[in-house]
Design a protein around this motif. Structure first.
Motif, mmCIF file in Angstrom:
data_model
loop_
_atom_site.group_PDB
_atom_site.id
_atom_site.type_symbol
_atom_site.label_atom_id
_atom_site.label_comp_id
_atom_site.label_asym_id
_atom_site.label_seq_id
_atom_site.Cartn_x
_atom_site.Cartn_y
_atom_site.Cartn_z
ATOM 1 N N GLY A 77 55.243 -10.123 97.684
ATOM 2 C CA GLY A 77 54.609 -11.483 97.399
ATOM 3 C C GLY A 77 53.702 -12.012 98.084
ATOM 4 O O GLY A 77 53.053 -13.052 98.049
ATOM 5 N N THR A 114 49.897 -11.543 99.570
ATOM 6 C CA THR A 114 48.454 -10.804 99.195
ATOM 7 C C THR A 114 47.568 -10.823 100.530
ATOM 8 O O THR A 114 47.537 -11.821 101.235
ATOM 9 C CB THR A 114 47.599 -11.432 98.111
ATOM 10 N N GLY A 154 52.408 -20.746 98.008
ATOM 11 C CA GLY A 154 51.043 -21.171 97.436
ATOM 12 C C GLY A 154 49.849 -21.322 98.306
ATOM 13 O O GLY A 154 48.687 -21.470 97.916
ATOM 14 N N GLU A 161 47.873 -14.710 101.751
ATOM 15 C CA GLU A 161 48.297 -15.659 100.523
ATOM 16 C C GLU A 161 49.842 -15.518 100.427
ATOM 17 O O GLU A 161 50.292 -14.184 100.158
ATOM 18 C CB GLU A 161 47.601 -15.547 99.379
ATOM 19 N N ASN A 162 50.474 -16.717 100.415
ATOM 20 C CA ASN A 162 51.761 -16.534 100.223
ATOM 21 C C ASN A 162 52.279 -16.949 98.559
ATOM 22 O O ASN A 162 52.131 -18.138 98.312
ATOM 23 C CB ASN A 162 52.581 -17.564 100.937
ATOM 24 N N ASN A 163 52.512 -16.058 97.878
ATOM 25 C CA ASN A 163 52.569 -16.069 96.551
ATOM 26 C C ASN A 163 54.209 -16.272 95.977
ATOM 27 O O ASN A 163 54.731 -16.039 94.798
ATOM 28 C CB ASN A 163 52.197 -14.982 95.788
ATOM 29 N N ASN A 164 55.033 -16.323 97.158
ATOM 30 C CA ASN A 164 56.590 -16.437 96.940
ATOM 31 C C ASN A 164 56.883 -18.110 96.642
ATOM 32 O O ASN A 164 56.030 -18.890 96.679
ATOM 33 C CB ASN A 164 57.177 -15.968 98.217
ATOM 34 N N SER A 171 47.686 -20.358 101.689
ATOM 35 C CA SER A 171 46.862 -19.276 102.241
ATOM 36 C C SER A 171 46.260 -19.665 103.655
ATOM 37 O O SER A 171 46.334 -20.662 103.947
ATOM 38 C CB SER A 171 45.621 -18.814 101.520
#
Length: 128
Positions: free
Chosen positions: A8, A10, A79, A38-41, A81
């Motif tokens: 999760g 990027t 959300g 980028e934290n998409n978790n 970065s």
């Protein structure tokens, strides 16, 4: 630019040759790289450690590891970065780097590894 998604997260990498800090006659080539994380978790994370593999085109392998990146251990909410610029020197006109970040899930304190994609460092005149 190269990108890779792991767990999760990027990781994006851009590279830049630094002619003003290089000395081709002395086989010294300096490159800068810009990393975006980028934290998409759905949970916050903290970057604890880095581990780099640096390879020149003459076969020289180096490893660099340590705490954080550029002196910090960034904390990223869902959300968010984080971006930083660092650099590496090579003894050849072409080389590559790749590695891992050790991250910590801030909710359950579990550690996990995020892969840094392999990226090339090439002196521009070698591309002709």
């Amino acid at each position: 630019m190269v990108k890779k998604v792991t767990e999760g997260i990027t990781i994006s990498v851009e590279t830049f040759y630094q002619p003003d800090y290089s000395n081709p006659v002395g086989s010294e080539y300096m490159f800068a790289y810009r990393i975006t994380i980028e934290n998409n978790n759905t949970f916050p994370i903290k970057l604890l450690r880095r581990h780099w593999y640096i390879i020149d085109s003459n076969g020289t392998h180096r490893e660099v590891e340590g705490e954080g990146v550029v002196g910090v251990q960034p904390l990223l909410a869902p959300g968010e970065s984080y971006q930083y610029v660092s650099g590496s020197n090579l003894r050849t006109e072409i080389g590559k780097m790749y590695g891992t970040y050790q991250m910590e899930n801030q909710l359950n304190k579990k550690l996990f590894e995020v892969k840094i994609p392999e990226f090339q460092m090439v002196v521009p005149f070698k591309l002709n």
